[in-house]
Design a protein around this motif. Structure first.
Motif, PDB file in Angstrom:
ATOM      1  N   THR A 170      -3.574 -43.549  19.337  1.00 11.46           N
ATOM      2  CA  THR A 170      -3.631 -44.569  18.280  1.00 11.46           C
ATOM      3  C   THR A 170      -4.460 -44.109  17.085  1.00 11.46           C
ATOM      4  O   THR A 170      -4.291 -44.617  15.987  1.00 11.46           O
ATOM      5  CB  THR A 170      -4.251 -45.862  18.850  1.00 11.46           C
ATOM      6  N   VAL A 171      -5.336 -43.162  17.310  1.00 11.99           N
ATOM      7  CA  VAL A 171      -6.206 -42.655  16.243  1.00 11.99           C
ATOM      8  C   VAL A 171      -6.237 -41.132  16.300  1.00 11.99           C
ATOM      9  O   VAL A 171      -6.335 -40.540  17.382  1.00 11.99           O
ATOM     10  CB  VAL A 171      -7.656 -43.199  16.385  1.00 11.99           C
ATOM     11  N   LYS A 172      -6.135 -40.515  15.137  1.00 12.42           N
ATOM     12  CA  LYS A 172      -6.278 -39.055  15.048  1.00 12.42           C
ATOM     13  C   LYS A 172      -7.750 -38.751  14.770  1.00 12.42           C
ATOM     14  O   LYS A 172      -8.316 -39.264  13.795  1.00 12.42           O
ATOM     15  CB  LYS A 172      -5.390 -38.500  13.939  1.00 12.42           C
ATOM     16  N   VAL A 173      -8.369 -37.943  15.631  1.00 16.84           N
ATOM     17  CA  VAL A 173      -9.805 -37.667  15.530  1.00 16.84           C
ATOM     18  C   VAL A 173     -10.027 -36.189  15.237  1.00 16.84           C
ATOM     19  O   VAL A 173      -9.515 -35.320  15.957  1.00 16.84           O
ATOM     20  CB  VAL A 173     -10.537 -38.059  16.827  1.00 16.84           C
ATOM     21  N   TYR A 174     -10.797 -35.914  14.181  1.00 16.27           N
ATOM     22  CA  TYR A 174     -11.192 -34.541  13.844  1.00 16.27           C
ATOM     23  C   TYR A 174     -12.673 -34.380  14.180  1.00 16.27           C
ATOM     24  O   TYR A 174     -13.527 -35.082  13.621  1.00 16.27           O
ATOM     25  CB  TYR A 174     -10.963 -34.249  12.369  1.00 16.27           C
ATOM     26  N   ILE A 175     -12.994 -33.473  15.108  1.00 16.02           N
ATOM     27  CA  ILE A 175     -14.384 -33.158  15.460  1.00 16.02           C
ATOM     28  C   ILE A 175     -14.714 -31.801  14.842  1.00 16.02           C
ATOM     29  O   ILE A 175     -14.177 -30.769  15.262  1.00 16.02           O
ATOM     30  CB  ILE A 175     -14.580 -33.117  16.986  1.00 16.02           C
ATOM     31  N   ILE A 176     -15.587 -31.813  13.829  1.00 15.56           N
ATOM     32  CA  ILE A 176     -15.964 -30.571  13.134  1.00 15.56           C
ATOM     33  C   ILE A 176     -17.384 -30.223  13.538  1.00 15.56           C
ATOM     34  O   ILE A 176     -18.348 -30.898  13.130  1.00 15.56           O
ATOM     35  CB  ILE A 176     -15.852 -30.727  11.610  1.00 15.56           C
ATOM     36  N   ASP A 177     -17.515 -29.176  14.348  1.00 15.69           N
ATOM     37  CA  ASP A 177     -18.830 -28.768  14.852  1.00 15.69           C
ATOM     38  C   ASP A 177     -19.494 -27.800  13.882  1.00 15.69           C
ATOM     39  O   ASP A 177     -18.812 -27.020  13.196  1.00 15.69           O
ATOM     40  CB  ASP A 177     -18.662 -28.117  16.231  1.00 15.69           C
ATOM     41  N   GLU A 178     -20.831 -27.836  13.837  1.00 13.93           N
ATOM     42  CA  GLU A 178     -21.625 -27.004  12.916  1.00 13.93           C
ATOM     43  C   GLU A 178     -21.099 -27.120  11.486  1.00 13.93           C
ATOM     44  O   GLU A 178     -20.877 -26.134  10.784  1.00 13.93           O
ATOM     45  CB  GLU A 178     -21.630 -25.536  13.378  1.00 13.93           C
ATOM     46  N   VAL A 179     -20.938 -28.361  11.035  1.00 13.46           N
ATOM     47  CA  VAL A 179     -20.321 -28.628   9.741  1.00 13.46           C
ATOM     48  C   VAL A 179     -21.147 -28.067   8.581  1.00 13.46           C
ATOM     49  O   VAL A 179     -20.617 -27.840   7.483  1.00 13.46           O
ATOM     50  CB  VAL A 179     -20.093 -30.151   9.580  1.00 13.46           C
ATOM     51  N   HIS A 180     -22.435 -27.819   8.805  1.00 15.38           N
ATOM     52  CA  HIS A 180     -23.260 -27.276   7.720  1.00 15.38           C
ATOM     53  C   HIS A 180     -22.844 -25.873   7.311  1.00 15.38           C
ATOM     54  O   HIS A 180     -23.278 -25.375   6.258  1.00 15.38           O
ATOM     55  CB  HIS A 180     -24.737 -27.277   8.126  1.00 15.38           C
ATOM     56  N   MET A 181     -21.985 -25.218   8.124  1.00 12.86           N
ATOM     57  CA  MET A 181     -21.540 -23.861   7.805  1.00 12.86           C
ATOM     58  C   MET A 181     -20.415 -23.836   6.776  1.00 12.86           C
ATOM     59  O   MET A 181     -20.014 -22.761   6.310  1.00 12.86           O
ATOM     60  CB  MET A 181     -21.069 -23.164   9.088  1.00 12.86           C
ATOM     61  N   LEU A 182     -19.859 -24.990   6.410  1.00 11.99           N
ATOM     62  CA  LEU A 182     -18.784 -25.015   5.420  1.00 11.99           C
ATOM     63  C   LEU A 182     -19.286 -24.528   4.062  1.00 11.99           C
ATOM     64  O   LEU A 182     -20.446 -24.756   3.698  1.00 11.99           O
ATOM     65  CB  LEU A 182     -18.225 -26.432   5.269  1.00 11.99           C
ATOM     66  N   SER A 183     -18.395 -23.900   3.323  1.00 14.08           N
ATOM     67  CA  SER A 183     -18.745 -23.445   1.972  1.00 14.08           C
ATOM     68  C   SER A 183     -18.763 -24.626   1.017  1.00 14.08           C
ATOM     69  O   SER A 183     -18.298 -25.727   1.334  1.00 14.08           O
ATOM     70  CB  SER A 183     -17.728 -22.406   1.500  1.00 14.08           C
ATOM     71  N   THR A 184     -19.296 -24.384  -0.182  1.00 18.07           N
ATOM     72  CA  THR A 184     -19.367 -25.462  -1.180  1.00 18.07           C
ATOM     73  C   THR A 184     -17.971 -25.964  -1.530  1.00 18.07           C
ATOM     74  O   THR A 184     -17.741 -27.183  -1.639  1.00 18.07           O
ATOM     75  CB  THR A 184     -20.076 -24.955  -2.449  1.00 18.07           C
TER      76      THR A 184
END
Length: 556
Positions: A119-133
């Motif tokens: 019923t819901v699409k869930v995105y789990i993004i681990d260590e999100v602080h590593m994303l670029s600007t």
């Protein structure tokens, strides 16, 4: 089937299984029950505290067909699929290896499509602080206007690296370190389930080494079990963690307390020779000293789990060490800990630290080395007491006492230091110095306090202070003590918020010095009458005779 690590086998499957995060799990359960869940969550906290586990439980709860009191049932097809990692509507992404703009754009493009099974699409993004600007900017638009069927769960150990624009669009939950008591209880549950016996003290050693991380604790427990499948022992736990037994630490500190440096060095060598890690050894020592300090001040704060690591030496050491000694020892060990990071010879620094710890504190050694000063201070105190008694009785002080206080002819008056201070002296500055004078004396060593106790400030300016002594012999001693004079000036500068020079003068010389200054310098020019009245030179005269017009001020 291949062996699975304990932290994977015993990963929490429901909110009630999560250890040490009751506030977070209760909030999420209530939101699920009331159907008030958010479109984006940010889970922050140290490693191994349950961020990813709670994210997966929340993903199951959002999709569970038979949600009960906010808990997923783990039996429906969607829960089973999420547990197996086969549900395509729950997507786990490691931002450390997928931190580019293209990966986030791909998420943004796919997020608008409805879920295929759940019923819901869930995105789990681990260590999100590593994303670029750029990746954060690409994610920002989706977080700002998300599709109704999408929930983002961001997890990080370093929230300070996440842009404020991202944080403001999420519900933030801060996971705290798990207490040693909670970690021990969880390990007991796991070992009981596996029917493995254990020593309670061994579990406490593991919990302490885990530093608040449940995953770290279970990983260490896995290693300890490799030593012996049937029983978890203290020795095995200490071997794996690189720590030292409490009895060994107590023995070492017992030698330090007795100033038996040779025996303490021998203990250190034995610990290092048995494979103990130098860094962990210092951590254990600091922890032991902390327990001693806390036990001295508030025994009730040393809880049962901490007391499991106490040994036969503990209570005896609480009586032998003073708080000042414990502070000193912790400071030495902290300094050594920093030095270990820069050396390949940790044993050398540990030996140096041991020698330092085995020496008496400077404050304790100073009185013995300054017996003459101490005796002199006691004599002065007796004389002052006797003089006060005579004055109260109405009997004038005997002539020899007055003669003793007279300055010797050879005592030099430092006009070049005194006159600049007198030229800028004000009553306000003198009162300010008098206010901090007791604090200044308390910052000195014991013998210096004894010497300066019979001194007092008599004049002060923004740049200096004149201090009078009753006995000229003390002035000679003080002026000859570079450390004392430097300490006085430095501490006074700290208390007053600016540099201050300290000049000493004999008590009976002071009136003559002040009078001579007035004679030599006179008053300011008559063209500036107001300034003259406010001058520190004229002010004592006008205070004495008043400001009547029959007084005429003349320059020499």
């Amino acid at each position: 089937m291949a062996y699975q690590a304990l932290y994977r086998v015993f990963r929490p499957q429901q909110f009630k299984d999560v250890i040490g995060q009751d506030a977070i799990t209760t909030t999420l359960k209530n939101a699920l029950i009331e159907h008030q869940t958010s479109h984006a969550y940010l889970f922050c906290g140290p490693r191994g505290t349950g961020k990813t586990s709670v994210a997966k439980i929340l993903a199951k709860a959002l999709n569970c067909r038979h949600l009960t009191d906010g808990e997923p049932d783990n039996t429906c097809d969607l829960c089973v699929a999420i547990n197996n990692g086969s549900l395509t509507d729950v997507i786990e992404i490691d931002a450390a290896s997928n931190n580019g703009v293209d990966e986030i754009r791909d998420i943004r493009d796919k997020a608008k499509y409805a879920p295929t099974e759940g019923t819901v699409k869930v995105y789990i993004i681990d260590e999100v602080h590593m994303l670029s600007t750029g990746a954060f900017n690409a994610l920002l638009k989706t977080l700002e206007e998300p599709p109704a069927h999408v929930v983002f769960i961001l997890a990080t150990t370093e929230p300070q690296k996440i842009p404020a624009t991202i944080i403001s669009r999420t519900q933030r939950f801060d996971f705290r370190r798990i207490t040693s008591a909670d970690i021990v209880k969880r390990m007991q549950f796991i070992l009981d389930d596996k029917q493995i016996t254990y020593d309670d003290q061994a579990l406490m050693v593991i919990a302490k080494a885990a530093e608040g991380g449940m995953r770290d604790a279970l990983s260490i427990l896995d290693q300890v079990l490799a030593f012996g499948q049937d029983h978890v022992t203290v020795d095995n736990a200490l071997d794996v963690t690189g720590g030292a037994a409490a009895a060994q630490l107590g023995e070492y500190l017992q030698h330090v307390a007795a100033h038996d440096t040779a025996a303490a060095l021998t203990t250190i060598e034995q610990l290092l020779a048995s494979g103990k890690d130098a860094g962990h050894l210092i951590d254990d020592l600091i922890g032991y000293l902390r327990d001693l300090l806390v036990y001295q001040q508030a025994p009730a704060l040393v809880n049962d789990t901490a007391s499991a690591l106490q040994d036969a030496h503990f209570k005896g050491l609480t009586e032998q060490f003073q708080p000042a000694q414990l502070y000193h020892m912790i400071a030495v060990l902290n300094t050594t800990q920093g030095q270990l990071r820069l050396t390949n010879s940790p044993a050398l620094y540990l030996e140096v630290a041991t020698v330092q710890l085995g020496q008496p504190l400077a404050e304790q050694a100073a009185p013995a080395e300054s017996a003459e000063v101490k005796q002199l201070a006691q004599t002065v105190a007796k004389l002052q007491k006797a003089l006060a008694t005579l004055e109260q009785s109405g009997i004038p002080a005997p002539a020899p006492a007055k003669a003793a206080a007279k300055p010797r002819k050879g005592l030099k008056i430092h006009k070049e230091q005194i006159y600049p201070i007198l030229g800028a002296a004000t009553k306000k500055d003198l009162e300010a110095v008098k206010d901090v004078w007791p604090d200044l004396l308390s910052m000195l060593s014991v013998p210096d306090q004894a010497m300066m106790k019979i001194s007092k400030p008599v004049a002060a300016s923004p740049g200096g202070v004149i201090v009078s002594f009753a006995y000229d012999i003390l002035i000679e001693r003080a002026n000859g003590d570079t450390a004392l004079m430097t300490g006085l000036a430095a501490n006074l500068s700290k208390l007053m918020g600016g540099p201050r020079q300290v000049v000493l003068v004999q008590e009976q010389q002071w009136p003559q010095v002040r009078k001579q200054y007035l004679i030599e310098h006179g008053a300011p020019k008559p063209a500036q009458p107001k300034a003259a009245e406010e001058s520190p030179v004229v002010k004592p005269i006008t205070d004495l005779f008043g400001k009547e017009p029959n007084i005429e001020v003349k320059n020499d």
